[in-house]
Design a protein around this motif. Structure first.
Motif, PDB file in Angstrom:
ATOM      1  N   TYR A  78       0.644  -0.997  -0.012  1.00  0.00           N
ATOM      2  CA  TYR A  78      -0.025   0.087   0.123  1.00  0.00           C
ATOM      3  C   TYR A  78       0.934   1.111   0.031  1.00  0.00           C
ATOM      4  N   PHE A  79       1.925   1.223   0.935  1.00  0.00           N
ATOM      5  CA  PHE A  79       2.653   2.481   0.949  1.00  0.00           C
ATOM      6  C   PHE A  79       3.382   2.631  -0.438  1.00  0.00           C
ATOM      7  N   TYR A  80       3.770   1.808  -1.067  1.00  0.00           N
ATOM      8  CA  TYR A  80       4.530   2.019  -2.324  1.00  0.00           C
ATOM      9  C   TYR A  80       3.379   2.302  -3.437  1.00  0.00           C
ATOM     10  N   ALA A  81       2.467   1.925  -3.322  1.00  0.00           N
ATOM     11  CA  ALA A  81       1.602   2.128  -4.310  1.00  0.00           C
ATOM     12  C   ALA A  81       0.769   3.547  -4.081  1.00  0.00           C
ATOM     13  N   SER A  82       0.877   4.083  -2.976  1.00  0.00           N
ATOM     14  CA  SER A  82       0.187   5.299  -2.617  1.00  0.00           C
ATOM     15  C   SER A  82       1.124   6.426  -2.676  1.00  0.00           C
ATOM     16  N   CYS A  83       2.402   6.126  -3.257  1.00  0.00           N
ATOM     17  CA  CYS A  83       3.315   7.631  -3.368  1.00  0.00           C
ATOM     18  C   CYS A  83       2.934   8.446  -4.348  1.00  0.00           C
ATOM     19  N   ASP A  84       2.788   9.310  -4.240  1.00  0.00           N
ATOM     20  CA  ASP A  84       2.958  10.502  -5.228  1.00  0.00           C
ATOM     21  C   ASP A  84       4.164  10.830  -5.610  1.00  0.00           C
ATOM     22  N   ARG A  85       4.748  10.126  -6.590  1.00  0.00           N
ATOM     23  CA  ARG A  85       6.297  10.044  -6.941  1.00  0.00           C
ATOM     24  C   ARG A  85       6.764  11.448  -7.095  1.00  0.00           C
ATOM     25  N   LYS A  86       6.081  12.553  -7.884  1.00  0.00           N
ATOM     26  CA  LYS A  86       6.638  13.869  -8.024  1.00  0.00           C
ATOM     27  C   LYS A  86       6.985  14.628  -6.878  1.00  0.00           C
ATOM     28  N   ALA A  87       6.061  14.636  -5.775  1.00  0.00           N
ATOM     29  CA  ALA A  87       6.149  15.129  -4.551  1.00  0.00           C
ATOM     30  C   ALA A  87       7.068  14.513  -3.484  1.00  0.00           C
ATOM     31  N   SER A  88       7.179  13.320  -3.623  1.00  0.00           N
ATOM     32  CA  SER A  88       7.652  12.525  -2.609  1.00  0.00           C
ATOM     33  C   SER A  88       9.013  12.065  -2.827  1.00  0.00           C
ATOM     34  N   TYR A  89       9.512  11.685  -4.251  1.00  0.00           N
ATOM     35  CA  TYR A  89      10.924  11.162  -4.547  1.00  0.00           C
ATOM     36  C   TYR A  89      11.923  12.169  -4.146  1.00  0.00           C
ATOM     37  N   PRO A  90      11.666  13.523  -4.532  1.00  0.00           N
ATOM     38  CA  PRO A  90      12.891  14.523  -4.224  1.00  0.00           C
ATOM     39  C   PRO A  90      13.394  14.672  -2.880  1.00  0.00           C
ATOM     40  N   VAL A  91      12.416  14.371  -1.750  1.00  0.00           N
ATOM     41  CA  VAL A  91      12.509  14.517  -0.506  1.00  0.00           C
ATOM     42  C   VAL A  91      12.677  13.158   0.664  1.00  0.00           C
ATOM     43  N   LEU A  92      12.624  11.990  -0.505  1.00  0.00           N
ATOM     44  CA  LEU A  92      12.665  10.826   0.478  1.00  0.00           C
ATOM     45  C   LEU A  92      13.658  10.459   1.499  1.00  0.00           C
ATOM     46  N   ALA A  93      15.017  11.018   1.051  1.00  0.00           N
ATOM     47  CA  ALA A  93      16.055  10.895   1.705  1.00  0.00           C
ATOM     48  C   ALA A  93      16.226  12.072   2.911  1.00  0.00           C
ATOM     49  N   ASP A  94      15.473  12.949   2.660  1.00  0.00           N
ATOM     50  CA  ASP A  94      15.415  14.005   3.973  1.00  0.00           C
ATOM     51  C   ASP A  94      14.879  13.370   5.112  1.00  0.00           C
ATOM     52  N   ASP A  95      15.510  13.690   6.308  1.00  0.00           N
ATOM     53  CA  ASP A  95      14.790  13.036   7.598  1.00  0.00           C
ATOM     54  C   ASP A  95      13.461  13.714   7.782  1.00  0.00           C
ATOM     55  N   VAL A  96      13.124  14.847   7.602  1.00  0.00           N
ATOM     56  CA  VAL A  96      11.619  15.414   7.702  1.00  0.00           C
ATOM     57  C   VAL A  96      11.101  15.334   6.650  1.00  0.00           C
ATOM     58  N   GLY A  97      11.474  14.946   5.193  1.00  0.00           N
ATOM     59  CA  GLY A  97      10.851  15.273   4.232  1.00  0.00           C
ATOM     60  C   GLY A  97       9.508  14.536   4.121  1.00  0.00           C
ATOM     61  N   PRO A  98       8.362  15.403   3.657  1.00  0.00           N
ATOM     62  CA  PRO A  98       7.133  14.444   3.572  1.00  0.00           C
ATOM     63  C   PRO A  98       6.942  13.540   2.367  1.00  0.00           C
ATOM     64  N   PHE A  99       6.056  12.783   2.652  1.00  0.00           N
ATOM     65  CA  PHE A  99       5.624  11.745   1.624  1.00  0.00           C
ATOM     66  C   PHE A  99       4.024  11.985   1.634  1.00  0.00           C
ATOM     67  N   TYR A 100       3.647  11.906   0.386  1.00  0.00           N
ATOM     68  CA  TYR A 100       2.479  12.350   0.031  1.00  0.00           C
ATOM     69  C   TYR A 100       1.901  11.014  -0.531  1.00  0.00           C
ATOM     70  N   ASP A 101       0.461  10.836  -0.107  1.00  0.00           N
ATOM     71  CA  ASP A 101      -0.233   9.673  -0.143  1.00  0.00           C
ATOM     72  C   ASP A 101      -1.325  10.085  -1.385  1.00  0.00           C
TER      73      ASP A 101
END
Length: 168
Positions: A78-101
């Motif tokens: 579910y987590f993988y499928a839910s990812c809004d890639r354009k918004a989430s990919y650039p900040v995934l490695a940031d400790d406080v980067g948001p992940f958009y469902d």
């Protein structure tokens, strides 16, 4: 469930969706991923993804996948499928980067473990396609090399080595 969802008949780079899912799962296993992540690799497209809209199972039937692969693996799917890639990919490695469902519109702050699992699954998924499709590699290889280099802290050593082998 893969057969029931029609994965054998869905075209995907390198053959069928089922063949791709099996290769991703095998790749994760070769990296010594834990069983839940290997299972998630086999099922990562069940709900469709931001990059592959075909879903094998409706989100309203998550309990069925949970019963088949366990709750931890299903939550990874579910987590993988839910990812809004354009918004989430650039900040995934940031400790406080948001992940958009993309399903709920929620802005999440996944912990390091969830971000590592997501990165590992994403890398396995994309490297499988890059390795099998010269056209996909030509179109996306440089961008993946840049992205996965930024994700380096999230990846296991076997995943990093595979990135180097496939992307240079």
């Amino acid at each position: 469930m893969l057969r029931a969802g029609g994965a054998e008949g869905i075209e995907h780079p390198g053959g069928t969706l089922q063949a791709h899912l099996e290769r991703v799962s095998a790749l994760l296993s070769s990296w010594n991923a834990r069983p839940a992540l290997v299972s998630a690799g086999l099922c990562h497209a069940f709900y469709g993804t931001d990059g592959f809209a075909v879903a094998l199972l409706d989100l309203g039937r998550r309990a069925e996948l949970t019963e088949a692969i366990g709750s931890e693996a299903e939550e990874l799917v579910y987590f993988y499928a839910s990812c809004d890639r354009k918004a989430s990919y650039p900040v995934l490695a940031d400790d406080v980067g948001p992940f958009y469902d993309r399903f709920t519109g929620e802005r999440l702050r996944p912990d390091i473990s969830a971000r590592r699992d997501f990165a590992e699954l994403t890398v396995a998924n994309e490297l499988d396609i890059v390795a099998i499709s010269p056209a996909y590699r030509a179109r996306h290889g440089a961008a993946f090399l840049d992205l996965f280099t930024r994700w380096h802290p999230l990846l296991s050593e076997p995943a990093r080595a595979h990135c180097r082998a496939v992307l240079g």
